[in-house]
Scaffold this active site. Structure first.
Site, PDB file in Angstrom:
ATOM      1  N   HIS A 114      -3.388  70.595  52.479  1.00  0.00           N
ATOM      2  CA  HIS A 114      -2.467  71.070  53.543  1.00  0.00           C
ATOM      3  C   HIS A 114      -2.964  72.426  54.031  1.00  0.00           C
ATOM      4  CE1 HIS A 114       1.815  71.539  55.233  1.00  0.00           C
ATOM      5  NE2 HIS A 114       1.102  72.567  55.675  1.00  0.00           N
TER       6      HIS A 114
ATOM      7  N   HIS B 277      -3.741  75.087  57.643  1.00  0.00           N
ATOM      8  CA  HIS B 277      -3.697  75.434  59.073  1.00  0.00           C
ATOM      9  C   HIS B 277      -4.979  76.181  59.420  1.00  0.00           C
ATOM     10  CE1 HIS B 277       0.545  74.312  59.441  1.00  0.00           C
ATOM     11  NE2 HIS B 277       0.633  74.728  58.192  1.00  0.00           N
ATOM     12  N   LEU B 278      -5.776  75.597  60.311  1.00  0.00           N
ATOM     13  CA  LEU B 278      -7.038  76.229  60.715  1.00  0.00           C
ATOM     14  C   LEU B 278      -6.969  76.864  62.093  1.00  0.00           C
ATOM     15  CD1 LEU B 278      -9.814  73.728  59.504  1.00  0.00           C
ATOM     16  CD2 LEU B 278      -9.372  76.042  58.642  1.00  0.00           C
ATOM     17  N   ARG B 279      -5.909  76.550  62.869  1.00  0.00           N
ATOM     18  CA  ARG B 279      -5.789  77.066  64.249  1.00  0.00           C
ATOM     19  C   ARG B 279      -6.983  76.619  65.098  1.00  0.00           C
ATOM     20  NH1 ARG B 279      -0.768  77.638  62.440  1.00  0.00           N
ATOM     21  NH2 ARG B 279      -0.285  79.633  61.505  1.00  0.00           N
TER      22      ARG B 279
ATOM     23  N   ASN C  80      -0.530  71.263  64.135  1.00  0.00           N
ATOM     24  CA  ASN C  80       0.446  72.009  64.948  1.00  0.00           C
ATOM     25  C   ASN C  80      -0.225  73.056  65.834  1.00  0.00           C
ATOM     26  OD1 ASN C  80      -0.080  73.537  62.578  1.00  0.00           O
ATOM     27  ND2 ASN C  80       1.883  74.606  62.723  1.00  0.00           N
TER      28      ASN C  80
ATOM     29  N   LYS D  37       1.674  63.798  60.495  1.00  0.00           N
ATOM     30  CA  LYS D  37       2.547  64.882  60.035  1.00  0.00           C
ATOM     31  C   LYS D  37       3.862  64.896  60.803  1.00  0.00           C
ATOM     32  CE  LYS D  37       3.925  68.582  57.950  1.00  0.00           C
ATOM     33  NZ  LYS D  37       3.361  69.920  57.837  1.00  0.00           N
TER      34      LYS D  37
ATOM     35  N   HIS E  82       7.223  67.711  56.599  1.00  0.00           N
ATOM     36  CA  HIS E  82       7.824  69.043  56.476  1.00  0.00           C
ATOM     37  C   HIS E  82       9.280  68.757  56.138  1.00  0.00           C
ATOM     38  CE1 HIS E  82       8.132  73.438  57.379  1.00  0.00           C
ATOM     39  NE2 HIS E  82       9.392  73.074  57.282  1.00  0.00           N
TER      40      HIS E  82
ATOM     41  N   HIS F 184       4.378  71.044  50.666  1.00  0.00           N
ATOM     42  CA  HIS F 184       4.834  72.360  50.186  1.00  0.00           C
ATOM     43  C   HIS F 184       6.248  72.293  49.592  1.00  0.00           C
ATOM     44  CE1 HIS F 184       6.459  72.195  54.218  1.00  0.00           C
ATOM     45  NE2 HIS F 184       5.347  72.619  54.801  1.00  0.00           N
TER      46      HIS F 184
ATOM     47  N   LEU G  55       7.552  79.183  55.650  1.00  0.00           N
ATOM     48  CA  LEU G  55       8.500  78.068  55.609  1.00  0.00           C
ATOM     49  C   LEU G  55       7.865  76.894  54.864  1.00  0.00           C
ATOM     50  CD1 LEU G  55       9.980  78.298  59.189  1.00  0.00           C
ATOM     51  CD2 LEU G  55      11.194  78.657  57.023  1.00  0.00           C
TER      52      LEU G  55
ATOM     53  N   ASP H 110      -1.290  75.418  52.339  1.00  0.00           N
ATOM     54  CA  ASP H 110      -0.481  75.810  53.492  1.00  0.00           C
ATOM     55  C   ASP H 110      -0.891  77.193  53.989  1.00  0.00           C
ATOM     56  OD1 ASP H 110       1.323  75.518  55.551  1.00  0.00           O
ATOM     57  OD2 ASP H 110       3.089  76.010  54.347  1.00  0.00           O
TER      58      ASP H 110
ATOM     59  N   HIS I 177      -1.607  84.221  60.833  1.00  0.00           N
ATOM     60  CA  HIS I 177      -0.935  84.762  62.020  1.00  0.00           C
ATOM     61  C   HIS I 177      -1.430  86.182  62.209  1.00  0.00           C
ATOM     62  CE1 HIS I 177       2.129  81.643  62.679  1.00  0.00           C
ATOM     63  NE2 HIS I 177       2.222  81.546  61.368  1.00  0.00           N
TER      64      HIS I 177
ATOM     65  N   ALA J 226       6.569  82.645  60.639  1.00  0.00           N
ATOM     66  CA  ALA J 226       6.443  82.174  59.260  1.00  0.00           C
ATOM     67  C   ALA J 226       4.998  81.806  58.961  1.00  0.00           C
ATOM     68  CB  ALA J 226       7.335  80.951  59.060  1.00  0.00           C
TER      69      ALA J 226
END
Ligand code: NCD
Ligand code: ZN
Length: 349
Positions: A15, A17-19, A43, A101, A138, A176, A221, A249, A253, A265
């Protein structure tokens, strides 16, 4: 006394997030140095909705990988109420999309396109069950009348139980997981139900949000919970139960977006994506259980081969920088300015 050096099969992050764009290029080497593969969250803005989006994003990830580094992005689709059975069939056929997802609309970063009523997706779940494409949840409700600390437990009661029963062959991952209720549900559920655990939920309880003042960099989150929940997560992670596996996760940011009147978050952990787990397992006297949790249970659940390369960690404290670059801006990583007890012996460029 556990050993000061630990060699384990190269882990995977289930899980992440690579953006995109400059942020992607900034964070990807942290993950690729440690992990062989990662389930890449969809996302983005706009989200990764279909196989074409996923293949294009995969191409951008591979193009951002520094020369000489090996890493395999495992792509996911973002479930919307417009997703069709044909979308998930095409995704599965591509061989590069490994899951779908679910975000409840409005639950978290870039979840505006998420689902308001899960029942509207039943035909898609039917198709996913048939073709063997896992559903990643989620697992929080967003109803304003539900206490933010109870969102996961209420999701289980109102939605997860029905999904597990109505689609008895659908592979489901409660992402998560943060509560004792979540751990208990997954432990006693039918086969094909699993959960990922983050390092920060293993290491922090909700006091971390208020340590000497308001701490936006500990806000993610689902939000970190009471100590008794953290202990339940530690017990699950170190139990050897194959239903529980690693998913960082890690969610970068910009510092300015976190240190704000309405901070977003997400906790960035990819800079120490395996080291933080080593610390948590070591503190629990269970460092010998880390390899199965980090390197075996995930691929076994997804039906993929385990990695054959290894990585080596040493018990050797190092100081985390105050900030790391995120394209033109900066992010504040977990443990910024403090130490982490385990260090990676780098093998990738
Ligand atoms: C994630 C993000 O920033 O994309 N944030 C987080 O706190 N985990 C979104 C998510 O996984 O909920
Ligand atoms: Zn996430």
């Amino acid at each position: 006394m556990s050993p000061d050096t630990l060699t384990l099969a190269r882990p995977d992050d289930w899980h992440l997030h690579l953006r995109d764009g400059d942020s992607l290029a900034a964070v990807l080497p942290d993950t690729a140095r440690r992990f062989g593969r990662a389930i890449v969250m969809p996302n983005l803005l706009p989200p990764v909705r279909n196989v074409d989006d996923a293949m294009a994003y995969r191409g951008r990830i591979l193009a951002s990988l520094p020369a000489g580094m090996r890493f395999e992005p495992l792509m996911t689709l973002y479930l919307t109420e417009a997703t069709t059975p044909a979308d998930v069939r095409a995704a599965k056929a591509s061989t590069h999309v490994h899951a779908v997802k679910y975000y409840p609309a409005g639950a978290t970063t870039n979840s505006q396109s998420g689902v308001t009523d899960l029942a509207r997706c039943d035909a898609v779940f039917e198709a996913m069950q048939e073709i063997g494409l896992p559903l990643l949840l989620h697992g929080e409700v967003t109803d304003a009348d539900v206490d933010v600390f109870d969102r996961e437990a209420v999701f289980i009661e109102r939605h997860l139980q029905r999904l597990v029963d109505a689609f008895p062959r659908l592979k489901i991952v409660l992402e998560h997981v943060t509560t004792r209720e979540g751990v208990d549900f997954v432990t006693s559920a039918r086969p094909g139900v699993a959960a990922t655990l983050t390092a920060h939920h293993l290491l922090l309880n909700r006091n971390a949000l208020f340590r000497g003042g308001l701490r936006p960099h500990a806000y993610c989150l689902p939000v970190v919970k009471r100590e008794r929940h953290r202990q339940a997560l530690m017990d699950a992670a170190t139990s050897g139960n194959p239903r529980f596996f690693l998913g960082t996760d890690s969610a970068p940011h910009a510092k300015s977006a976190k240190e704000s009147g309405c901070g977003c978050a997400g906790i960035y952990t990819a800079h120490a994506g395996i080291e933080l787990y080593a610390e948590a397992f070591d503190a629990a006297g269970a460092i010998d259980r880390l390899e199965a949790f980090a390197s075996f249970h995930g691929p076994d659940f997804y039906g993929l081969a385990r990695n054959t390369e290894t990585i080596t960690l040493t018990r050797q404290p190092w100081q985390v920088p105050d900030e790391l670059p995120l394209g033109a801006v900066a992010l504040v990583p977990m443990r910024a300015g403090e130490t982490i007890g385990w260090r990676l012996q780098d093998t990738q460029a």
